[in-house]
Each structure stands twice: as structure tokens, then as C-alpha cells.
Scaffold this motif. Structure first.
Motif, short mmCIF file in Angstrom:
data_model
loop_
_atom_site.label_atom_id
_atom_site.label_comp_id
_atom_site.label_asym_id
_atom_site.label_seq_id
_atom_site.Cartn_x
_atom_site.Cartn_y
_atom_site.Cartn_z
N VAL A 178 1.45 -0.85 0.12
CA VAL A 178 0.10 -0.16 0.19
C VAL A 178 0.89 1.17 -0.07
O VAL A 178 0.69 2.29 -0.74
CB VAL A 178 -1.40 -0.04 1.45
CG1 VAL A 178 -1.84 1.64 1.32
CG2 VAL A 178 -1.92 -0.97 0.46
N ALA A 179 1.99 1.09 0.88
CA ALA A 179 2.84 2.29 0.87
C ALA A 179 3.73 2.92 -0.81
O ALA A 179 3.48 3.83 -0.46
CB ALA A 179 4.01 2.55 1.83
N ALA A 180 4.12 1.77 -1.49
CA ALA A 180 4.04 1.59 -2.40
C ALA A 180 3.36 1.88 -3.32
O ALA A 180 3.62 3.63 -4.80
CB ALA A 180 5.09 0.59 -3.09
N LYS A 181 2.17 1.53 -3.33
CA LYS A 181 1.33 2.56 -4.60
C LYS A 181 0.52 3.64 -3.93
O LYS A 181 0.59 4.22 -4.65
CB LYS A 181 -0.17 1.62 -4.14
CG LYS A 181 -0.02 0.50 -5.14
CD LYS A 181 0.19 -0.02 -6.17
CE LYS A 181 0.66 -1.34 -6.77
NZ LYS A 181 1.04 -1.36 -8.22
N LEU A 182 0.97 4.26 -2.41
CA LEU A 182 1.02 5.69 -2.41
C LEU A 182 1.58 6.29 -3.12
O LEU A 182 2.28 7.93 -3.23
CB LEU A 182 0.08 6.13 -1.05
CG LEU A 182 -0.53 5.15 -0.36
CD1 LEU A 182 -0.97 5.16 0.75
CD2 LEU A 182 -2.07 5.55 -1.36
N ASP A 183 3.01 6.42 -2.32
CA ASP A 183 4.12 6.81 -3.01
C ASP A 183 4.44 6.61 -4.12
O ASP A 183 4.58 8.27 -4.56
CB ASP A 183 5.82 6.37 -2.81
CG ASP A 183 6.88 6.78 -2.42
OD1 ASP A 183 6.93 7.97 -1.56
OD2 ASP A 183 7.56 6.27 -3.49
N GLU A 184 3.87 6.16 -4.89
CA GLU A 184 4.12 6.16 -6.48
C GLU A 184 3.72 8.15 -7.35
O GLU A 184 3.81 8.47 -8.11
CB GLU A 184 3.37 5.37 -7.32
CG GLU A 184 4.47 3.83 -8.00
CD GLU A 184 3.63 2.96 -8.21
OE1 GLU A 184 4.59 1.76 -8.98
OE2 GLU A 184 2.49 2.86 -8.86
N VAL A 185 2.74 8.07 -6.40
CA VAL A 185 1.32 8.93 -7.07
C VAL A 185 2.17 10.34 -5.99
O VAL A 185 1.41 11.16 -5.54
CB VAL A 185 -0.03 8.76 -6.44
CG1 VAL A 185 -0.27 7.76 -7.95
CG2 VAL A 185 -0.30 8.36 -5.15
N GLY A 186 3.12 10.13 -5.05
CA GLY A 186 3.17 11.39 -3.98
C GLY A 186 2.99 11.06 -2.79
O GLY A 186 2.86 13.02 -2.30
N ILE A 187 2.06 10.59 -2.54
CA ILE A 187 1.90 10.49 -1.13
C ILE A 187 2.80 10.04 0.19
O ILE A 187 2.45 8.08 -0.39
CB ILE A 187 0.45 9.88 -0.67
CG1 ILE A 187 -0.73 10.55 -1.68
CG2 ILE A 187 -0.14 10.03 0.64
CD1 ILE A 187 -2.27 10.16 -1.91
#
Ligand SMILES: [Zn+2]
Length: 443
Positions: free
Chosen positions: A46-55
Motif C-alpha cells: 500500500v505504501a508503495a502504491k501511495l508513494d508512486e503518486v506522491g503520498i
């Protein structure tokens, strides 16, 4: 209600299937008693998926591997004068016995336009919708109306001691500034007829009080007369408690729910036999039946070690569930039924949850559903079991079960929770993502 032009297409549901399948493929089985696996890899995913869009997100561990993720989603354009909305979900799932299933429970196979696998409805479906919507809005620069706190808890399925309750205790400030929260279990549809679908929004949860009853007596030989036998005393007490007819109390949520059901189905509900009258609602009727009153069930007995020895001590455990506001009555009634010789102790106590089915957040739910289903009507209901919302005691947060899902009428949805062959229709998942996206414009 409007049958107006379809809203401009946004790219909110194209990823949701892949996200849901990938999450199911991370085996996050929670075996209870502190034993689990996969929550850390799920949180990292989940963290990686959020990180990909700058969260940016933060990971917290109550114990090694028991990982909860928190992210502050407050992009340019949010109205910071409004308190944050918490959207919380959990990444863990209950165990699945693969031999009982038609498919591998962790393969996330697609069959008959559905995704099959453990967690498909509880609740990797919503985890995926949320990720999909957040990512799409970030990519398109569409801020939610107000700040959103994204929380992916560990350990929900074992009661949240190592997830929501731990976070509420150790990082209270990450939750307590939110004024509203949405999560499971609610937002799913119940088809009345072609032009009417009810969407059940959870606005209340029963509380839980596990009790221990202790009888002391005079120990002695099994061949002697003994009018202070601890076993006899305890047995009489739990007999009275177990057969007690708890009075029906119509909580406002329950009253509103029954009124809406009567209107929609044009039936009259027999309050003395709600389950039978509501049998056409499928397994939901059982949940409704359990929310008509407090319940207390004796579940464990412990006494004695040898047939010819009268023990001086006997214990029983009881599972008590109370309606919001019904806690005092439950404990007072148990004490009275137990009688003066029995000690009553509460061993586990979890609050009941209730929110008013009114206000702008509830209007936003109705509105966002109507954007995708002109025949939608939201109604409140009470859950007999618990969710992570129980952890937010003492915080001023209105908690709702709203994980929108339009379901085919023939699907017995509630039976899929923790069930064999758990699965979610792909169209339902995409529908949910679109509704959640609308919801963030207004909520
Ligand atoms: Zn759940």
C-alpha cells in the motif's frame, strides 16, 4: 433523484481489479492469539502504491510484522478549515481452509466476472477501491473536499489489539482530530425491485461485555451433604441468565431500519419474530434479529477435578452484547440474576458505537450513490458484531460503515463474510470505486 446525464468519466476504476487481486495474493491470514502473517508486506504494498503518486505514509508496528499504515492525504486544494475525514480499512483476513474452496483462496482467480479469494469482500475490495480512487485523483490533480486520513489497520480480525486499539492508545493524535470516519461494514445494496435498491449504511454497532461468574462454596467429600456446593450455585445462576428473556428495545437506528424495510417491501414486520418476517433479506435477517435486544450467552464452564470431590470454586464465562445505551441494564440484570453468592467480573469490555443518520456526510453518501444508481436509497442499520470503530472510544468521531457496493440481487452477500468461496463481482468493485470518488467531492 436524478436520471441526469452520466457524469464525466474519470479514470477511477481501471486499476481497481488489479489492486484487489494483488492484495488478495498477499496472504495476510490472522490466526488470532497474536499469530499472523503478511501484514507487513501488505502495508509495504500500500505504501508503495501511495508513494508512486506522491503520498507519503508512515508504518507503525505494535509487534514485529503487525503493521498499520497511516497517511495524511491533504493535497493542494483541500479545505483545511474542515476536520479530516478518516477512511480506515484493514489488511488482515481470517484463515481459509483451501480444501473447502473451489479455488485457491489466495490466487485471486477471476471466474464468472468475479474475483475469488479470501478478503474479496472483507475487506480487500474496499482497500483496492480506496487505493484506486486516491491514485486516480492524485494523478488528475483532483483534491478531496477536505483532508483525508488514510488508515490501513493490522489485526482487525482478532479484535484490533495489535492494530486499531494499539494505534488509538499509542498514537492517539493520528486519529483524534478526525470528525468523521467511514469503513466496513455497510454501503452494500439490497435489491427491492428494478427501480429501488436500498444501500445499508452502518450507523451503530452493539457493544461487547465478556463476563466471568465465580461461585465460592465449601469444598468437601462427594459423599456428604453440602448446601454450599459451588457447582450447584453456579449452575443455578447461569441457568437463570441463559434462559432470561431480554426485553426488546427499539434503538432509533433499528426503528428507522425496520420502518424503511416495511415501506420498501410493503410488509409488516412482526417484532416478536423479526428473523422469520425478514427471511427474504437472506442472512441479514439474523443480524437484524440480534439487534433487537441485549443478549448474554453462557459459553464456558470450569469446575472440579474428581467425581467424589466437591470443589470450593466454580467459574463460568458469558458473552454479553449490548445495544448502544444498554450497557448498565445488561450488567445490572446479570448481577441480579446471578444472585448474592456469585461474583460477576467484566473481563473484556468494548463500547457500542452509534452515529446519527443525518447531516452532510450522510447526504454525501446518498448523493454519491445516486450519481451511479438513480434508484439508490440509503438506510441506516445496526451491526451485531464489531469493527475497528470500537477503538475510537473517547474521540469525537462519527463512525459509519460505508464501503459502497452494488450487488447482483441473487448474491447472498453477508454469507460471504468469512465464508468459503468468498468473492466479489468485478462490476460491483468498479461501481464502488466510482461512488467513493464522487463521495470525496462532497464528504
Ligand atoms: Zn472486516
Amino acid at each position: 433523484m436524478t436520471e441526469a446525464a452520466a457524469p464525466a468519466r474519470r479514470d477511477v476504476d481501471s486499476e481497481v481489479v488489479d489492486l484487489c487481486r494483488e492484495l488478495i495474493q498477499i496472504d495476510t491470514t490472522n490466526y488470532g492469539a497474536g499469530e499472523s502473517k503478511g501484514e507487513r508486506p501488505a502495508a509495504e504494498y500500500v505504501a508503495a502504491k501511495l508513494d508512486e503518486v506522491g503520498i507519503e505514509s508512515q508504518l507503525f508496528e505494535s509487534e514485529p510484522g503487525r503493521t498499520t499504515l497511516v497517511a495524511h492525504w491533504e493535497p493542494e486544494g483541500v479545505d483545511r478549515s474542515v476536520a479530516p475525514l478518516m477512511i480506515h480499512c484493514h489488511t488482515d483476513v481470517v484463515p481459509a481452509v483451501a480444501d473447502d474452496w473451489q479455488v485457491d483462496p489466495f490466487a485471486a482467480e477471476v471466474r464468472d466476472d468475479m474475483i475469488w479469494g479470501r478478503g474479496a469482500v472483507d475487506m480487500k475490495d474496499f482497500d483496492a477501491m480506496l487505493l484506486s480512487v486516491v491514485r486516480s485523483r492524485q494523478r488528475e490533480g483532483r483534491a478531496p473536499r477536505r483532508p483525508v486520513r488514510l488508515v490501513f489497520f493490522a489485526d482487525e480480525e482478532a479484535g484490533g489489539q495489535l492494530g486499531s486499539k494499539w494505534l488509538a492508545q499509542h498514537h492517539r493524535d493520528l486519529l483524534a482530530d478526525c470528525s468523521d470516519a467511514i469503513s466496513e461494514v455497510g454501503g452494500f445494496s439490497l435489491t427491492v425491485r428494478d427501480d429501488l435498491r436500498l444501500y445499508l449504511v452502518q450507523t451503530a454497532e452493539k457493544g461487547l461485555m465478556w463476563l466471568k461468574l465465580i461461585a465460592e462454596g465449601r469444598a468437601g467429600h462427594g459423599s456428604m451433604r453440602n448446601d454450599e456446593n459451588a457447582v450447584t450455585r453456579l449452575a443455578a445462576a447461569i441457568g437463570r441468565i441463559g434462559s432470561h428473556q431480554w426485553p426488546q428495545t427499539l434503538h432509533p437506528t433499528q426503528r428507522a431500519f425496520l420502518d424503511e424495510i416495511e415501506k420498501a417491501f410493503e410488509i409488516e414486520i412482526n417484532h416478536d419474530d423479526v428473523e422469520a418476517t425478514l427471511s427474504r433479506l437472506g442472512t441479514i435477517s439474523r443480524m437484524v434479529g440480534a439487534t433487537m435486544q441485549n443478549t448474554v450467552n453462557p459459553t464456558v464452564l470450569r469446575a472440579g477435578y474428581k467425581t467424589n470431590v466437591i470443589p470450593g470454586h466454580a467459574e463460568a464465562e458469558l458473552d454479553g452484547r449490548f445495544l448502544p445505551g444498554g450497557e448498565e441494564e445488561l450488567i445490572a440484570t446479570v448481577r441480579e440474576l446471578a444472585g448474592p453468592d456469585i461474583t460477576v467480573e467484566a473481563t473484556v469490555h468494548e463500547r457500542a458505537v452509534e452515529a446519527e443518520f443525518a447531516g452532510s456526510l450522510v447526504e454525501a453518501m446518498q448523493w454519491s450513490l445516486e450519481q451511479e444508481d438513480p434508484h439508490a436509497r440509503t438506510i441506516p442499520f445496526m451491526m451485531s458484531a464489531g469493527t475497528d470503530a470500537k477503538a475510537f472510544g473517547g474521540m469525537d468521531i462519527n463512525c459509519f460503515g460505508f464501503a459502497p457496493l452494488q450487488l447482483p440481487p441473487e448474491l447472498d452477500f453477508t454469507a460471504l463474510f468469512h465464508g468459503v468461496d468468498e468473492r466479489v463481482p468485478i462490476e460491483s468493485l468498479k461501481f464502488g470505486a466510482r461512488v467513493l470518488d464522487h463521495f470525496l467531492d462532497k464528504a
